[in-house]
Design a protein around this motif. Structure first.
Motif, PDB file in Angstrom:
ATOM      1  N   GLY A   3       0.630  -1.373  -0.127  1.00 15.53           N
ATOM      2  CA  GLY A   3      -0.129  -0.077  -0.057  1.00 15.53           C
ATOM      3  C   GLY A   3       0.802   1.327  -0.089  1.00 15.53           C
ATOM      4  O   GLY A   3       0.147   2.367  -0.106  1.00 15.53           O
ATOM      5  N   SER A   4       2.153   1.059   0.086  1.00 13.55           N
ATOM      6  CA  SER A   4       2.925   2.311   0.062  1.00 13.55           C
ATOM      7  C   SER A   4       3.038   3.106  -1.239  1.00 13.55           C
ATOM      8  O   SER A   4       3.259   2.473  -2.375  1.00 13.55           O
ATOM      9  N   THR A   5       2.766   4.562  -1.243  1.00 16.28           N
ATOM     10  CA  THR A   5       2.838   5.065  -2.387  1.00 16.28           C
ATOM     11  C   THR A   5       4.320   5.560  -2.535  1.00 16.28           C
ATOM     12  O   THR A   5       4.822   5.977  -3.566  1.00 16.28           O
ATOM     13  N   THR A   6       4.917   5.724  -1.368  1.00 17.47           N
ATOM     14  CA  THR A   6       6.499   6.108  -1.477  1.00 17.47           C
ATOM     15  C   THR A   6       7.438   4.798  -1.778  1.00 17.47           C
ATOM     16  O   THR A   6       7.526   4.028  -0.798  1.00 17.47           O
TER      17      THR A   6
ATOM     18  N   LEU B  67      12.860   0.483   0.702  1.00 19.99           N
ATOM     19  CA  LEU B  67      12.153   0.128  -0.778  1.00 19.99           C
ATOM     20  C   LEU B  67      10.867  -0.429  -0.537  1.00 19.99           C
ATOM     21  O   LEU B  67      10.801  -1.320   0.223  1.00 19.99           O
ATOM     22  N   PHE B  68       9.715   0.311  -0.932  1.00 23.33           N
ATOM     23  CA  PHE B  68       8.593  -0.099  -0.938  1.00 23.33           C
ATOM     24  C   PHE B  68       8.083  -0.226   0.762  1.00 23.33           C
ATOM     25  O   PHE B  68       7.605  -1.204   0.919  1.00 23.33           O
ATOM     26  N   GLY B  69       8.650   0.463   1.273  1.00 21.92           N
ATOM     27  CA  GLY B  69       8.272   0.448   2.669  1.00 21.92           C
ATOM     28  C   GLY B  69       9.132  -0.281   3.687  1.00 21.92           C
ATOM     29  O   GLY B  69       8.854  -0.222   4.968  1.00 21.92           O
ATOM     30  N   ARG B  70      10.099  -0.747   3.209  1.00 22.21           N
ATOM     31  CA  ARG B  70      10.852  -1.896   3.868  1.00 22.21           C
ATOM     32  C   ARG B  70      12.345  -1.505   3.971  1.00 22.21           C
ATOM     33  O   ARG B  70      12.940  -1.481   2.795  1.00 22.21           O
ATOM     34  N   SER B  71      13.060  -1.742   5.023  1.00 20.98           N
ATOM     35  CA  SER B  71      14.521  -1.550   4.880  1.00 20.98           C
ATOM     36  C   SER B  71      15.181  -2.778   4.616  1.00 20.98           C
ATOM     37  O   SER B  71      16.340  -2.960   3.948  1.00 20.98           O
TER      38      SER B  71
ATOM     39  N   ARG C 102       7.764   8.142  -5.653  1.00 20.66           N
ATOM     40  CA  ARG C 102       6.738   8.067  -5.453  1.00 20.66           C
ATOM     41  C   ARG C 102       6.131   7.406  -6.658  1.00 20.66           C
ATOM     42  O   ARG C 102       6.608   7.507  -7.804  1.00 20.66           O
ATOM     43  N   LEU C 103       5.264   6.349  -6.368  1.00 15.47           N
ATOM     44  CA  LEU C 103       4.470   5.668  -7.330  1.00 15.47           C
ATOM     45  C   LEU C 103       3.740   6.889  -8.378  1.00 15.47           C
ATOM     46  O   LEU C 103       3.042   7.805  -7.607  1.00 15.47           O
ATOM     47  N   GLY C 104       3.664   6.779  -9.639  1.00 15.14           N
ATOM     48  CA  GLY C 104       3.021   7.438 -10.405  1.00 15.14           C
ATOM     49  C   GLY C 104       3.736   8.621 -10.762  1.00 15.14           C
ATOM     50  O   GLY C 104       3.367   9.431 -11.604  1.00 15.14           O
TER      51      GLY C 104
ATOM     52  N   PRO D 277       6.227  -4.796 -13.295  1.00 17.75           N
ATOM     53  CA  PRO D 277       6.690  -4.068 -12.192  1.00 17.75           C
ATOM     54  C   PRO D 277       5.624  -2.860 -12.081  1.00 17.75           C
ATOM     55  O   PRO D 277       5.472  -2.200 -12.995  1.00 17.75           O
ATOM     56  N   ASP D 278       5.808  -2.200 -10.765  1.00 19.03           N
ATOM     57  CA  ASP D 278       5.397  -0.956 -10.598  1.00 19.03           C
ATOM     58  C   ASP D 278       6.348   0.241 -11.224  1.00 19.03           C
ATOM     59  O   ASP D 278       6.079   1.419 -11.658  1.00 19.03           O
ATOM     60  N   VAL D 279       7.690  -0.175 -11.000  1.00 18.67           N
ATOM     61  CA  VAL D 279       8.600   0.876 -11.200  1.00 18.67           C
ATOM     62  C   VAL D 279       9.615   0.280 -12.305  1.00 18.67           C
ATOM     63  O   VAL D 279       9.985  -0.879 -12.058  1.00 18.67           O
TER      64      VAL D 279
END
Length: 265
Positions: A5-8, A71-75, A33-35, A169-171
């Protein structure tokens, strides 16, 4: 698990990295950020490829107080999970591709994180359908059976993008994607990047070339001597004054159809 759910998708605080016994990135503070497709712009030697290495985890930041990279909210992430959300196209990857592998096999190898299909790597029917779909998406279906070593530089670059895109992939991170491309190959690449942006892929383009920045880019970062020295929209950043300072040489910017070109001032 990665926080879906992370947008960053990338967060760096006080990032510092060394390579070959020398510092290459200094006090990097960055949120992507995504988008929000972004171009990282800077002269040769600015540390752009080192930033890509931080993202793909082939270079690790120095451990120090208050410094972290998420990365995607996780270290800490599982590299296989990361591959499902993040595609990377870089020169070191391009140099590892065997010349005899066919275009289709290379794209299929992307499902396994390899540069060729091993004896125990058997793509499913669904994966083969997906691979052919991506080749069509990038207008590469006519070369699917051709060896990689016989392709033009432009075809190779788009083929590596197809390999990175099989996981949807998202990115997608592209390190100097226009390197060594002629005019036609460069225009085909920019057309492909524009189409990807319009269809929802978040791009990060790392480059020293202003003329390859597509109109769909929403953000431009300036990197100079391993530091982020500018951050804003293309209209704010791609000016004669700011580009002259970034490259330490006087330039004049001309804009047409959403693209920009620079000339000696």
């Amino acid at each position: 698990m990665i926080d879906l759910g992370s947008t960053t998708w990338l967060e760096i605080r006080h990032g510092e990295a060394w390579l070959g016994g020398a510092p290459v990135l200094h006090d990097i503070n960055l949120d992507l950020r995504l988008g929000e497709s972004t171009t990282v712009l800077g002269p040769n030697g600015a540390g752009k490829s080192c930033l890509v290495k931080l993202i793909d985890r082939s270079l690790h930041p120095i451990v120090q107080d208050q410094a972290y990279l998420h990365l995607f909210g996780r270290s800490s992430v599982n590299l296989w999970q990361l591959r499902q959300r993040l595609g990377i196209v870089s020169t070191p990857m391009e140099e590892r591709i065997p010349g005899a592998i066919t275009a289709l096999e290379l794209v299929l190898a992307g499902f396994f994180g390899s540069t060729r299909l091993g004896h125990d790597q058997n793509p499913t029917d669904r994966q083969r359908i997906r691979a052919r779909h991506v080749l069509e998406q990038l207008n590469l279906q006519s070369i699917s059976d051709q060896p990689y070593g016989q392709l033009s530089d432009g075809q190779r670059r788009r083929l590596l993008m197809a390999r990175a895109l099989v996981h949807e992939p998202d990115v997608l991170v592209l390190d100097e994607p226009s390197r060594a491309l002629d005019l036609r190959g460069c225009h085909q690449l920019m057309h492909t990047l524009s189409a990807l942006c319009r269809h929802g892929t978040t791009l990060v383009q790392v480059t020293h070339r202003i003329d390859t920045i597509i109109p769909e880019m929403k953000r431009v970062l300036f990197l100079q001597k391993g530091r982020i020295v500018g951050d804003g929209t293309p209209a704010e950043m791609l000016t004669s004054t700011k580009l002259s300072a970034l490259y330490d040489t006087p330039v004049a910017v001309v804009e047409a159809h959403g693209f920009r070109q620079v000339f000696p001032a």
